[in-house]
Scaffold this active site. Structure first.
Site, PDB file in Angstrom:
ATOM      1  N   ARG A 242     -72.918  77.499 -42.584  1.00 57.81           N
ATOM      2  CA  ARG A 242     -73.966  76.536 -42.929  1.00 57.81           C
ATOM      3  C   ARG A 242     -73.670  75.144 -42.386  1.00 57.81           C
ATOM      4  O   ARG A 242     -72.563  74.612 -42.546  1.00 57.81           O
ATOM      5  CB  ARG A 242     -74.137  76.464 -44.444  1.00 57.81           C
ATOM      6  CG  ARG A 242     -75.266  75.537 -44.884  1.00 57.81           C
ATOM      7  CD  ARG A 242     -75.416  75.524 -46.372  1.00 57.81           C
ATOM      8  NE  ARG A 242     -75.932  76.774 -46.882  1.00 57.81           N
ATOM      9  CZ  ARG A 242     -75.419  77.439 -47.902  1.00 57.81           C
ATOM     10  NH1 ARG A 242     -74.355  76.980 -48.493  1.00 57.81           N
ATOM     11  NH2 ARG A 242     -75.948  78.568 -48.318  1.00 57.81           N
TER      12      ARG A 242
ATOM     13  N   TYR B 149     -57.692  68.645 -45.273  1.00 59.42           N
ATOM     14  CA  TYR B 149     -57.647  69.783 -46.188  1.00 59.42           C
ATOM     15  C   TYR B 149     -56.221  70.316 -46.281  1.00 59.42           C
ATOM     16  O   TYR B 149     -55.526  70.424 -45.276  1.00 59.42           O
ATOM     17  CB  TYR B 149     -58.538  70.917 -45.686  1.00 59.42           C
ATOM     18  CG  TYR B 149     -60.023  70.668 -45.715  1.00 59.42           C
ATOM     19  CD1 TYR B 149     -60.558  69.384 -45.669  1.00 59.42           C
ATOM     20  CD2 TYR B 149     -60.917  71.725 -45.763  1.00 59.42           C
ATOM     21  CE1 TYR B 149     -61.925  69.171 -45.683  1.00 59.42           C
ATOM     22  CE2 TYR B 149     -62.290  71.521 -45.776  1.00 59.42           C
ATOM     23  CZ  TYR B 149     -62.784  70.244 -45.733  1.00 59.42           C
ATOM     24  OH  TYR B 149     -64.134  70.032 -45.737  1.00 59.42           O
TER      25      TYR B 149
ATOM     26  N   HIS C 164     -57.514  73.238 -50.550  1.00 58.99           N
ATOM     27  CA  HIS C 164     -58.353  74.288 -49.964  1.00 58.99           C
ATOM     28  C   HIS C 164     -57.630  75.629 -49.851  1.00 58.99           C
ATOM     29  O   HIS C 164     -58.229  76.624 -49.466  1.00 58.99           O
ATOM     30  CB  HIS C 164     -58.823  73.824 -48.575  1.00 58.99           C
ATOM     31  CG  HIS C 164     -59.964  74.604 -48.008  1.00 58.99           C
ATOM     32  ND1 HIS C 164     -59.808  75.500 -46.973  1.00 58.99           N
ATOM     33  CD2 HIS C 164     -61.281  74.624 -48.325  1.00 58.99           C
ATOM     34  CE1 HIS C 164     -60.983  76.027 -46.670  1.00 58.99           C
ATOM     35  NE2 HIS C 164     -61.890  75.522 -47.472  1.00 58.99           N
TER      36      HIS C 164
ATOM     37  N   HIS D 142     -65.810  85.397 -42.531  1.00 57.09           N
ATOM     38  CA  HIS D 142     -65.173  84.187 -43.040  1.00 57.09           C
ATOM     39  C   HIS D 142     -63.651  84.261 -42.915  1.00 57.09           C
ATOM     40  O   HIS D 142     -62.953  83.276 -43.180  1.00 57.09           O
ATOM     41  CB  HIS D 142     -65.585  84.005 -44.509  1.00 57.09           C
ATOM     42  CG  HIS D 142     -65.240  82.686 -45.102  1.00 57.09           C
ATOM     43  ND1 HIS D 142     -64.285  82.534 -46.078  1.00 57.09           N
ATOM     44  CD2 HIS D 142     -65.722  81.443 -44.862  1.00 57.09           C
ATOM     45  CE1 HIS D 142     -64.197  81.266 -46.415  1.00 57.09           C
ATOM     46  NE2 HIS D 142     -65.052  80.581 -45.701  1.00 57.09           N
TER      47      HIS D 142
ATOM     48  N   ARG E  52     -65.680  77.622 -38.513  1.00 57.94           N
ATOM     49  CA  ARG E  52     -65.946  76.219 -38.196  1.00 57.94           C
ATOM     50  C   ARG E  52     -64.821  75.741 -37.292  1.00 57.94           C
ATOM     51  O   ARG E  52     -63.643  75.920 -37.608  1.00 57.94           O
ATOM     52  CB  ARG E  52     -65.996  75.344 -39.454  1.00 57.94           C
ATOM     53  CG  ARG E  52     -67.032  75.773 -40.478  1.00 57.94           C
ATOM     54  CD  ARG E  52     -67.141  74.735 -41.600  1.00 57.94           C
ATOM     55  NE  ARG E  52     -67.823  75.280 -42.775  1.00 57.94           N
ATOM     56  CZ  ARG E  52     -69.136  75.314 -42.926  1.00 57.94           C
ATOM     57  NH1 ARG E  52     -69.916  74.860 -41.962  1.00 57.94           N
ATOM     58  NH2 ARG E  52     -69.680  75.806 -44.026  1.00 57.94           N
TER      59      ARG E  52
END
Length: 743
Positions: A432, A495, A619, A462, A402
């Site tokens: 997503r 985060y 996070h 990821h 992202r």
């Protein structure tokens, strides 16, 4: 046209088989832990959202920040319904009865979820009513339907006529007019009308375009200097006669639709970009999962919705209040500094400034750990921009999961490619709700000459990795950045995440192996420092747990400390149960979902779990093991990771686990970041054996993790002192953490 390289199904299946074989070989003869040893994943997530919602009642926060938490709870709940509930509804529809880890069938889970959703949404309404009153006391008013009905303002009528009527389109619902498509998260109004001339009954629908503002502010000169807002749907209803002249209005109602928003990947997809473009369009038209209605919704109009939207497996929810809590975020942008957190400006890392902004010189001198948002994400951007502008840099490799809508990271990669560097970007299309944005980034990167790779069909990439290869003298040196969070500059201000910079040659060689694995499916037969999933991260964690078990059995210090977002993997939890039974003390900080049952006699009496919810979203992923050390700072094994303790991270994603060998960085992460998480009381919730959460007590000692890091020197600075008076970096761990020292 951008095309992904076709992934041969046989090869992909073979890779999955290797991973599955490796995982099954690490069974460690775990005792059979039955369903009663685990919490349900979905209900645990809803418990997390209850904690988020509770922050909307936290009077230590400014008023608009409390409203923000209410809005976040709404957007969280929307995503949960669109993805998790949609998945369960699909299983129920197909007759699947396979139980979850806690033994519930999809149908049983759906029944429990419906009850909990009802409770949560009622609580949201109660909190909203209280907040609305407090907002009014502070000069911010949202007009209710009753107050608006009595409002004769010419300005309102003119606004509707000039700004709303040209945008909206009323449509009759009858055999001559096909039922209009209602988009995901779309809201609409249904009007029941009778024509005055002949008594003809008619139903009309107005879909509220997403381009309209959610709330309209009355000019302050007309509002006596106050902030007065009106929901756009209330304005439409108030002046419905402008839309339907010659009709008598019998009734109307507001509704909102949530649809199935998950995207399933087909192995035979030859062109991933084309596939995702099509899948995104399908998602917008997914099956309706929830229909939310006002309590007094017109019965005739409701019957039309039931007939047209195919609601056999949908949740139909009625509410006597606000219908879209996520939309309240638009009210938070008003200019009212006294009602918000005091602005916080991240510090720029001192170590980089000491080298006049030369990232490479600072990293070359010593590894650096950065903690966002307390330290600026600009250092990550500067690292890549320096690579783009440095004539000695020959190559840049980057993963992108992202990156946000306005990304300086993308700009840096484009600049590097245009400067003649060899630039490779692994763009994950399966992130997503960011799929469309990532397709756009991939297009821009390819046009600039970046080699864009989309990775595996079955596995998401990821891992958060940047590699910069620089010519220095007669050799090349690799500089790496490893992160626990995404390369997203906006999220990096909200985060809490860790960024680790190193020029360790072993890390550089392993990072190259990781990129080769993703871009060319070349699975490394060994690594020197890093561990990847799905090819070995699970085994590495099991290996470290086994060492702690052995240490406990030999009466050596044995403890595990970990921070993650979620813990759901049954087998990993089983290993932690085994460690607890052996006497290993385990302290877990799990912000969100946790399927592990802590503090259960005979099962997990040595395991404690806490969740931290506050101004910033925790996070970071940290895994630390005492490793037989009497004091944790001497010999503990500490690593950061992109992976949580979920099956998807360990089995179906490309993740990276990074051990911290530099003594300073090691101590900073363990004895500052990890310890501060364990010491926090003001923002912490303790998970109880029955699955409920209770706030930590602050009677004996009050400590706020976020306030501490906001007010003390950064990790890359020169240390500082905890508010409790305990000096850093030589911090002890809390009582019961498996060490001899106490704070």
């Amino acid at each position: 046209m951008m095309r992904s390289r076709r992934i041969d199904t046989v090869t992909n299946t073979a890779q999955a088989g290797v991973v599955n074989e490796r995982v099954s070989s690490q069974d460690h003869t775990s005792p059979p832990y039955g369903p009663d040893c685990y919490f349900n994943r979905e209900l645990s997530w809803l418990a997390f959202n209850r904690r988020v919602l509770a922050e909307a009642c936290n009077r230590d926060y400014p008023l608009l920040e409390r409203l923000r938490f209410l809005s976040i709870s709404g957007s969280n709940l929307d995503e949960f319904i669109m993805v998790r509930v949609a998945g369960l509804a699909g299983q129920v529809k197909r007759g699947i009865e396979e139980p979850s880890v806690d033994g519930m069938t999809p149908l049983q889970q759906m029944a429990n979820i419906r009850d909990e959703l009802d409770h949560l949404e009622k609580r949201q309404q109660e909190i909203w009513e209280d907040l609305r009153d407090e907002l009014a006391d502070n000069g911010i008013t949202l007009l209710t339907r009753e107050k608006l009905a009595a409002e004769p303002s010419r300005w309102l009528k003119a606004y509707v006529r000039d700004h709303i009527l040209p945008v909206i389109t009323p449509q009759a619902i009858d055999p001559a007019h096909p039922f209009p498509f209602v988009a995901n998260q779309g809201m609409g109004l249904l009007f029941s009308l009778t024509r005055k001339s002949d008594g003809l009954d008619l139903i009309e629908m107005i879909l509220i375009p997403p381009g309209l503002p959610r709330f309209v502010a009355i000019p302050q000169d007309l509002a006596n200097g106050k902030c007065i807002f009106i929901a756009v749907e209330q304005m439409i209803c108030r002046y419905a006669e402008l839309l339907f002249p010659g009709f008598h209005l019998k009734g109307h109602g507001l509704f909102r639709v949530l649809r199935d928003s998950d995207i399933e990947i087909e192995e035979e997809a030859e062109d991933l970009v084309r596939y995702f473009r099509t899948a995104i369009q399908r998602r917008r038209r997914g099956e309706v999962i929830q229909l939310k209605l006002e309590t007094d919704f017109d019965p005739d109009a409701e019957a039309v919705l039931h007939e047209q939207l195919d609601l056999d497996h949908a949740i139909v929810a009625r509410t006597h209040g606000h219908i879209d809590f996520s939309g309240l975020a638009d009210l938070i942008d008003i200019d009212a500094p006294s009602l918000k957190f005091e602005a916080y400006n991240p510090r720029y890392p001192e170590r980089i400034m000491e080298h006049d902004g030369d990232c490479f010189a600072a990293i070359r001198e010593k590894d650096i750990i950065i903690q966002h948002p307390y330290e600026s994400f600009e250092v990550v951007v500067d690292f890549l921009m320096q690579a783009a502008n440095d004539p000695d840099v020959v190559a840049v490799k980057q993963t992108l999961y992202r990156a946000g809508s306005q990304s300086p990271i993308i700009s840096a990669l484009i600049a590097a490619a245009e400067a003649g560097k060899s630039v490779t970007a692994v763009v994950e299309l399966k992130a997503r709700f960011d799929e469309e944005q990532n397709i756009q980034w991939a297009s821009q990167l390819e046009r600039a000459g970046v080699q864009v790779i989309y990775g595996f069909v079955d596995w998401k990439t990821h891992a958060k990795v940047s590699m910069v290869i620089r010519r220095e003298g007669d050799a090349y040196r690799t500089y790496c950045h490893f992160g626990t969070g995404n390369y997203h500059p906006i999220n990096a201000r909200i985060y809490t995440d860790l960024s680790f910079f190193t020029a360790d040659p072993a890390a550089g060689r392993d990072a190259a192996r990781l990129f080769n694995f993703v871009t060319g499916y070349v699975e490394p037969n060994r690594t020197e420092l890093l561990t990847f999933s799905p090819t070995g991260l699970r085994e590495k964690l099991y290996e470290r747990i086994e060492r702690e078990i052995a240490n406990a059995q030999e009466s050596r210090p044995a403890a595990i400390w970990a921070q993650m977002n979620s813990l759901t993997d049954r087998d990993l939890i089983a290993q932690l149960y085994r460690a607890s039974a052996a006497g290993v003390r385990i302290n877990l900080v799990v912000r969100g979902i946790c399927c592990l049952k802590p503090e259960v006699p005979g099962l997990s009496e040595n395991i404690s779990v806490k969740s931290i919810i506050g101004r910033f979203l925790e996070h970071s992923r940290i895994f630390a093991f005492a490793n037989g050390a009497a004091m944790p700072h001497r010999r503990a094994w500490v690593a950061i990771s992109s992976a949580d303790g979920m099956s998807r991270n360990l089995n179906r994603r490309v993740e990276v686990l990074v051990p911290l060998r530099n003594r300073t960085v090691h101590d900073q992460v363990l004895e500052q970041v990890m310890l501060a998480n364990l010491l926090d009381t003001e923002q912490s919730w303790r998970l109880l054996p029955d699955g409920s959460y209770e706030r930590e007590s602050t009677e004996e000692r009050s400590f706020n993790l976020h306030r501490y890091f906001m007010n003390n020197p950064s990790l890359s600075g020169r240390g500082g002192a905890l508010e409790t008076g305990v000096d850093v970096p030589r911090l002890s761990l809390p009582k019961g953490s498996g060490t001899d020292e106490q704070p």
